[in-house]
Design a protein around this motif. Structure first.
Motif, short mmCIF file in Angstrom:
data_model
loop_
_atom_site.label_atom_id
_atom_site.label_comp_id
_atom_site.label_asym_id
_atom_site.label_seq_id
_atom_site.Cartn_x
_atom_site.Cartn_y
_atom_site.Cartn_z
N GLN A 97 0.82 -1.21 0.00
CA GLN A 97 0.00 0.00 0.00
C GLN A 97 0.85 1.26 0.00
O GLN A 97 0.42 2.30 -0.50
N LYS A 122 2.32 5.78 -3.43
CA LYS A 122 2.23 4.81 -4.51
C LYS A 122 1.90 3.45 -3.93
O LYS A 122 2.59 2.94 -3.05
N ARG A 126 -0.12 2.34 -9.35
CA ARG A 126 -0.51 3.75 -9.42
C ARG A 126 -0.47 4.40 -8.06
O ARG A 126 -0.44 3.73 -7.03
N ASP A 127 -0.51 5.73 -8.09
CA ASP A 127 -0.65 6.50 -6.86
C ASP A 127 -2.09 6.45 -6.38
O ASP A 127 -3.03 6.40 -7.18
N ARG A 128 -2.24 6.50 -5.08
CA ARG A 128 -3.55 6.51 -4.46
C ARG A 128 -3.56 7.48 -3.29
O ARG A 128 -2.51 7.87 -2.79
N TYR A 130 -4.76 7.48 0.46
CA TYR A 130 -5.18 6.58 1.52
C TYR A 130 -5.72 7.38 2.70
O TYR A 130 -5.09 8.36 3.14
N ALA A 142 -9.19 3.57 0.35
CA ALA A 142 -8.16 3.81 -0.65
C ALA A 142 -8.83 4.41 -1.88
O ALA A 142 -9.71 3.78 -2.48
N ASP A 144 -8.53 5.62 -5.64
CA ASP A 144 -7.72 5.42 -6.83
C ASP A 144 -8.30 6.22 -7.99
O ASP A 144 -9.23 5.76 -8.66
N GLU A 146 -6.96 6.73 -10.75
CA GLU A 146 -6.42 6.18 -12.00
C GLU A 146 -5.66 7.24 -12.79
O GLU A 146 -5.95 7.52 -13.95
N TYR A 177 -12.31 15.43 -5.15
CA TYR A 177 -12.95 14.12 -4.94
C TYR A 177 -13.99 14.25 -3.85
O TYR A 177 -13.72 14.77 -2.76
N SER A 182 -18.27 9.52 -4.34
CA SER A 182 -17.07 9.05 -5.04
C SER A 182 -16.91 9.68 -6.42
O SER A 182 -16.32 9.09 -7.32
N SER A 520 4.21 -6.55 -6.48
CA SER A 520 4.42 -5.22 -5.92
C SER A 520 5.92 -4.96 -5.95
O SER A 520 6.70 -5.78 -6.46
#
Length: 779
Positions: A97, A122, A126-128, A130, A142, A144, A146, A177, A182, A520
């Motif tokens: 994560q 990251k 991809r980056d997220r 959290y 989390a 995402d 995209e 966001y 969402s 990962s």
């Protein structure tokens, strides 16, 4: 010092600062951060180098920040009352994560109720963003979006929306966001780089940093248009729906990190306008800018808590970054504007001279400082919003930052990628002898600019072509599934230690195919398939004898690794490997076996510079001709002693598994088709600096020490007899054990390890010590 009631270190530091200010005029009026703020971290004490991106909780009693005090970049919670660490949240750079914590463009944001944190990192491909529980570090959500990159989350005061910087197709824009539904909304669309979003107290406006080109900045010289300007601070209106934005802090400086005041009429920000990044305040009603600090160190990141009226910031402090807390910053205004550094003065004069040489109408002001931006705004033209009268009055000039990305600077210079391999490493040498003939070696490594394709070739010529060595390797790293192939031809000639009357000549040829899939950054799957043929000729006093083996062997492995290397070996983290290999009897003169083996290693910090290392390894081989496991000795042993008479058999030389270290014993002293090996080490700094004056003036740093205990056993099938109970008490039987101590030195080109070990039977420890001098890193 008992006379002054203070530490010698503190008095010495004050004396050094006094002398610098007396004789170095450039720092005479500049203050150290601890002179106007309270230090909450000490990187020299905890061993860290980075304590960055601090964020105050809404009530001001806690600080979230990123630190590498445990070598990894982790998220920590700090008390503002005493500077104690309240929690370590997550395991940065250790779990999937948090594969990568954005140390340069990161950021941490508190939820309005102070229960959660928003962190960009990251995770996977991809980056997220959290959402992390501020008490126990549990990931509650989390997000995402995209995108190619996600940075700098900012939580709105209503708790429903998070603004952040997202990168798509090479462009950095602001996004919003909504946590309830969402939904994702794009707020800006431009060639400019947007960063550092910050919400106003009422949640209707968003301050951000942009390097958009302003009027007067369009051309640096005739025929040389400027694509990007200096970083300025803008405000985006989110209340009326107009999508308008206007600059509030402008100029040729880098103005960053905006923070709103409690009444939304003031704003704190960082600026390079003196040549050193300091904290400033702007009155948004009249545009007056007031400096709040004048530090020599420079402030990297800052966060202002409107509820607590405090600023927490990160600044360079010696050889590392520390977190400082500044209370009531608006009442800490300095008397005079920080004087520009000599470098800043020279750069400004160079800019003015350059503008003076450009073709401009006579009398037009060239200085950005002299320009009036009160009538400037931009709004995305594709939104269809109506006109709005923003701060500064109506009728202002509009700057359309909204552009067709297909015609931007990145798109205009793009073209299809063409594969072109270029040399990375080229090494070659050659020689000729009237007795041996031609000899030499060469190595060539090539890759493309993206690093997708790697090609290497090695040739070692010796007398004739069939006695020479060759290897060709190709690797494809273009996609997540990596694959490669290697072809080789090798020749070996040697004298077996126990049969000096014979000369062995081995010719090996084969191919290796490798397929790798990373789950990962820390976990991957490997599939390796090997075909190898070994052709041996034994030269005796009589006619030569021949033998050969042909083996096809696939091998599947699961590999995990999140370790961090130190001076002489790994110092933190864990690594493991579980493998299954099989050799079917498909070829003439092949071997038939199936082998399962595993290796686990843990490197645990028990102090600032001490480690406890544990290794557990074991394996078993089955079949008509099972693989052999050899135990004994130390890896990379210099001048080893051998104890196995079966070592030079083809099956053992090329297909056995050699396990080390088992110090106190000879190389490969024990063998079997089953084994286990356990190593315990306590590693510590033995000598910090060793300076020699004669015969050579040599200084060696960081000599590491180790206390170790090795235990292992190798056996065949059911012949498992670990203990000896024939005497008084229990002793090791089949289990072999050695204890001892050692030292390691990093000499630049290689690592030198020296160990001395004694055999341990549980009943006795001692006997003749066995010295192991080896080259290479610790396990």
């Amino acid at each position: 010092m008992t006379t002054l009631g203070r530490r010698v270190e503190d008095v010495s530091e004050e004396w050094l600062r006094y002398m610098k200010r007396t004789y170095w005029p450039q720092i005479e009026d500049r203050a150290h951060p601890d002179e106007f703020a309270t230090p909450l971290t000490d990187h020299q004490e905890d061993g860290s180098t980075y304590n960055v991106f601090p964020a105050l909780s809404p009530d001001g009693d806690r600080i979230a920040f990123i630190s590498n005090r445990r070598e990894y970049l982790d998220l920590y919670i700090l008390s503002t009352l005493d500077g104690s660490v309240l929690a370590r949240l997550g395991k940065g750079e250790q779990v999937s994560q948090f594969e990568q914590m954005h140390i340069l463009r990161g950021g941490v944001a508190w939820s309005p109720d102070g229960r959660q944190l928003a962190l960009a990192a990251k995770g996977g491909i991809r980056d997220r963003i959290y959402l992390v529980d501020a008490d126990n570090g549990r990931i509650t959500r989390a997000i995402d979006p995209e995108m190619d990159g996600v940075f700098s989350p900012a939580w709105n005061g209503d708790g429903r929306r998070i603004a952040f910087v997202g990168i798509t197709s090479g462009y950095a824009d602001l996004y919003l966001y909504d946590l309830d539904d969402s939904s994702l909304t794009r707020l800006t669309r431009s060639k400019a780089y947007e960063s550092s979003p910050a919400w106003s107290a009422d949640g209707t406006m968003l301050a951000f940093v942009s390097d958009a080109v302003l009027p007067g900045q369009e051309s640096d010289a005739p025929g040389h248009p400027v694509e990007y300007g200096p970083e300025n601070i803008w405000v985006l209106d989110l209340d009326s729906g107009s999508g308008e934005a206007w600059p509030v802090v402008t100029g040729p400086f880098a103005d960053t990190a905006p923070n709103w005041g409690p009444d939304d009429e003031t704003m704190l920000f960082l600026s390079y306008r003196s040549g050193i990044r300091n904290l400033y305040e702007i009155d948004l009603t009249n545009g007056e800018i007031t400096p709040l600090t004048n530090t020599l160190n420079g402030i990297e990141t800052a966060h202002f808590s409107t509820g607590a009226n405090e600023v927490v910031f990160s600044a360079l402090n010696g050889a590392g970054f520390d977190v400082f807390l500044m209370r009531d910053p608006r009442y800490s205004r300095i008397d005079a504007t920080p004087a520009p550094t000599r470098l800043m003065t020279a750069m400004e004069q160079e800019r003015l001279d350059r503008e003076a040489r450009s073709a401009r109408p006579s009398g037009e002001s060239l200085s950005l400082l002299a320009r009036d931006y009160s009538r400037l705004r931009f709004r995305p033209v594709d939104r269809g919003f109506g006109d709005r009268e923003g701060p500064g009055g109506a009728g202002r000039d509009e700057v359309e930052l909204d552009r067709d990305l297909g015609s931007g600077v990145l798109a205009s210079t793009s073209r299809p990628y063409r594969l072109k391999l270029v040399p990375d490493v080229v090494v070659a040498n050659a020689g000729y002898s009237s007795f041996w003939g031609l000899a030499g070696s060469s190595y060539l490594e090539m890759s493309d600019i993206l690093g997708n394709h790697h090609l290497s070739m090695m040739v070692s010529l010796w007398s004739t072509l069939d006695n020479s060595n060759y290897q060709f390797t190709y690797r494809n790293l273009k996609r997540r599934w990596n694959y490669g192939v290697s072809l080789f031809w090798y020749n070996y000639f040697y004298l077996p230690e126990r049969n000096t009357r014979a000369i062995y000549g081995d010719r090996t040829a084969g191919a290796v195919a490798l397929l790798t899939y990373p789950f990962s950054r820390f976990l991957r799957f490997d599939l390796e398939t090997t075909f190898i043929g070994i052709y041996r000729k034994i030269y005796l006093t009589g006619p030569a004898t021949r033998s050969h083996r042909q083996v096809f062997m696939p091998r599947a492995s699961l590999v995990g690794d999140n370790t961090i290397p130190g001076y002489t070996g790994y110092i933190n983290g864990r690594r493991f490997r579980v493998s299954l290999s099989h050799s079917p009897p498909w070829l003439d003169h092949s071997l038939e076996f199936t082998t399962l083996d595993a290796d686990y290693r843990s490197y645990l910090r028990v102090g600032r510079e001490q480690n406890v290392v544990v290794r557990l390894a074991g394996g078993a081989s089955f079949g008509r001709q099972p693989q052999q496991f050899f135990l004994g000795g130390n890896g990379f042993w210099w001048g080893p002693r051998y104890s196995s008479a079966d070592l030079y058999q083809i099956e053992n030389m090329y297909f056995a598994s050699f396990q080390a270290p088992l110090r106190g014993f000879d190389f490969y002293e024990f063998s079997g088709d089953r084994f286990w090996l356990t190593n315990f080490e306590f590693r510590f700094p033995m000598v910090k600096i060793l300076a020699l004056g004669w015969p050579l003036r040599v200084m060696i740093r960081e000599i590491q020490g180790a206390l170790f205990w090795d235990m292992g056993m190798a056996w065949n099938g059911a012949d498992f007899d670990p203990f000896d109970t024939s005497g008084k008490g229990i002793a090791f039987g089949g289990i072999k054990s050695g204890v001892g101590l050692g030292a390691r030195m990093n000499l630049g080109l290689f690592i030198l390890r020296m160990d001395v070990a004694w055999k341990n039977t549980l009943r006795t420890v001692g006997g003749t010590p066995r010295w192991h001098i080896a080259l290479g890193p610790e396990f």
